[in-house]
Scaffold this motif. Structure first.
Motif, short mmCIF file in Angstrom:
data_model
loop_
_atom_site.label_atom_id
_atom_site.label_comp_id
_atom_site.label_asym_id
_atom_site.label_seq_id
_atom_site.Cartn_x
_atom_site.Cartn_y
_atom_site.Cartn_z
N UNK A 30 -65.26 54.34 12.10
CA UNK A 30 -63.86 54.37 11.65
C UNK A 30 -63.11 55.52 12.32
N UNK A 31 -63.75 56.67 12.46
CA UNK A 31 -63.12 57.80 13.15
C UNK A 31 -62.82 57.45 14.60
N UNK A 32 -63.78 56.80 15.27
CA UNK A 32 -63.63 56.49 16.69
C UNK A 32 -62.54 55.45 16.93
N UNK A 33 -62.55 54.37 16.15
CA UNK A 33 -61.56 53.31 16.37
C UNK A 33 -60.16 53.80 15.97
N UNK A 34 -60.09 54.70 14.99
CA UNK A 34 -58.80 55.26 14.60
C UNK A 34 -58.26 56.16 15.71
N UNK A 35 -59.14 56.91 16.36
CA UNK A 35 -58.71 57.74 17.50
C UNK A 35 -58.21 56.87 18.64
N UNK A 36 -58.91 55.77 18.92
CA UNK A 36 -58.48 54.85 19.97
C UNK A 36 -57.12 54.24 19.62
N UNK A 37 -56.97 53.82 18.38
CA UNK A 37 -55.70 53.22 17.97
C UNK A 37 -54.57 54.24 18.04
N UNK A 38 -54.83 55.47 17.62
CA UNK A 38 -53.79 56.51 17.65
C UNK A 38 -53.36 56.80 19.09
N UNK A 39 -54.32 56.78 20.01
CA UNK A 39 -53.98 56.96 21.43
C UNK A 39 -53.05 55.84 21.90
N UNK A 40 -53.39 54.61 21.57
CA UNK A 40 -52.55 53.47 21.96
C UNK A 40 -51.15 53.60 21.38
N UNK A 130 -58.27 47.24 25.25
CA UNK A 130 -58.48 47.82 23.92
C UNK A 130 -59.58 47.05 23.19
N UNK A 131 -59.57 45.73 23.32
CA UNK A 131 -60.61 44.92 22.71
C UNK A 131 -61.99 45.25 23.25
N UNK A 132 -62.09 45.47 24.55
CA UNK A 132 -63.38 45.82 25.16
C UNK A 132 -63.87 47.19 24.67
N UNK A 133 -62.95 48.15 24.55
CA UNK A 133 -63.31 49.48 24.05
C UNK A 133 -63.73 49.39 22.58
N UNK A 134 -62.99 48.59 21.80
CA UNK A 134 -63.34 48.42 20.39
C UNK A 134 -64.71 47.79 20.23
N UNK A 135 -65.03 46.83 21.09
CA UNK A 135 -66.35 46.19 21.04
C UNK A 135 -67.47 47.20 21.26
N UNK A 136 -67.22 48.17 22.14
CA UNK A 136 -68.22 49.23 22.35
C UNK A 136 -68.43 50.05 21.09
N UNK A 137 -67.33 50.34 20.40
CA UNK A 137 -67.43 51.13 19.17
C UNK A 137 -68.14 50.35 18.07
N UNK A 138 -67.82 49.07 17.93
CA UNK A 138 -68.44 48.26 16.88
C UNK A 138 -69.90 47.95 17.18
N UNK A 139 -70.23 47.86 18.46
CA UNK A 139 -71.61 47.61 18.88
C UNK A 139 -71.90 46.14 19.11
N UNK A 140 -72.70 45.87 20.15
CA UNK A 140 -73.10 44.48 20.42
C UNK A 140 -74.42 44.48 21.18
N UNK A 141 -75.11 43.33 21.12
CA UNK A 141 -76.39 43.16 21.81
C UNK A 141 -76.26 42.20 22.99
N UNK A 142 -75.36 41.25 22.86
CA UNK A 142 -75.19 40.18 23.84
C UNK A 142 -73.95 40.46 24.68
N UNK A 143 -74.10 40.46 25.99
CA UNK A 143 -72.97 40.78 26.87
C UNK A 143 -71.85 39.74 26.80
N UNK A 144 -72.14 38.56 26.28
CA UNK A 144 -71.09 37.56 26.11
C UNK A 144 -70.02 38.02 25.12
#
Length: 277
Positions: A30-40, A130-144
């Protein structure tokens, strides 16, 4: 006020639907995605609130330097200070953050888009990245999941464009592609002068259908293994698709008004989507 508190205040004050998709995240995400959103929000406000394009360009250049200092020095602004911690923990690439500023600079350089291909580049820079950066923060296993994040960001930006046609027109901007206007026999003057014609309604129905197709495509692309981790994006999609439905039911009267959902309705949609997983 700490950098995290500043970002939290910036996100909450905006009233954006994105805020509701953060509520149920673990604290570090939540801290990380909020920082990203605040930057945007900060860089978007430069373009929207600064009347002089040269001053706006100078401010965006300052933000570029601040981003560089996130990765190579000591950032000065509370948003970039918060972003420094997020970029370290979640491995956020500087190049993608810089691309967001590239998108903001497009707003200083042009106010029309010839075709959907040209608009897609703008949408990529200000939303898909922004979506790609958010996906990194949320985490994923599959590159799709990266393709899902890209297309979902595009769907979000198309929704913003549809919602804000009138508001953007009052600032002299038309994001709807000129090729679409020609196809439906709508002139730029119709939009700039808020003429709600039958042709305009057909144009907006087409734009809503296009946005909906990207939501469907994105969600179909999300691998089952990453669905739980990527729930914030699904929350956002549910809120924005509800907004699209409201615009359509209201006769696409986006030239004269800005359709929105109440905070309690957004919270209800967010909670319902989150618990469904």
């Amino acid at each position: 006020m700490t950098p995290d508190e500043y970002c939290q205040q910036k996100a909450a004050a905006s009233g954006s639907s994105f805020y509701y998709s953060f509520l149920f995240l673990p604290q570090n995400q939540r801290r990380a995605i909020t920082a990203l959103y605040a930057f945007c929000r900060e860089v978007d406000d430069v373009v929207d609130e600064c009347q002089d394009p040269q001053i706006a360009a100078t401010k965006l250049a300052w933000w570029r330097q601040e981003l560089s200092s996130v990765y190579s020095g000591t950032p000065q602004h509370p948003v970039t200070q918060a972003l420094q911690a997020a970029s370290t923990e979640f491995n956020l690439p500087e190049e993608q953050l810089q691309e967001i500023i590239d998108g903001m600079e497009m707003d200083l350089q042009q106010s029309r888009y010839l075709d959907f291909k040209a608009l897609s580049l703008y949408c990529y820079r200000v939303a898909s990245v922004v979506g790609l950066l958010a996906a990194e923060i949320f985490g994923y296993q599959d590159r799709r999941t990266q393709k899902y994040a890209h297309d979902l960001g595009l769907a979000f930006q198309l929704t913003n464009i549809i919602r804000d046609v009138g508001e953007d027109a009052r600032m002299g901007r038309i994001y709807l592609p000129m090729e679409d206007l020609q196809r439906f026999e709508v002139t730029a003057a119709d939009i700039l002068n808020a003429r709600q014609t039958d042709n305009f309604q057909r144009l907006m129905a087409f734009e809503i259908e296009r946005a909906e197709s990207y939501y469907t495509q994105a969600i179909d692309e999300l691998p089952a293994s990453d669905r739980r981790a990527q729930r914030p994006g699904l929350v956002m999609a549910a809120i924005y698709r509800t907004l699209l439905g409201e615009i359509k039911r209201d006769g696409c009267r986006v030239l004269a008004q800005r359709t929105s959902l109440t905070p309690i309705r957004k919270l209800w949609i967010a909670w319902r989507t989150w618990v469904r997983g």
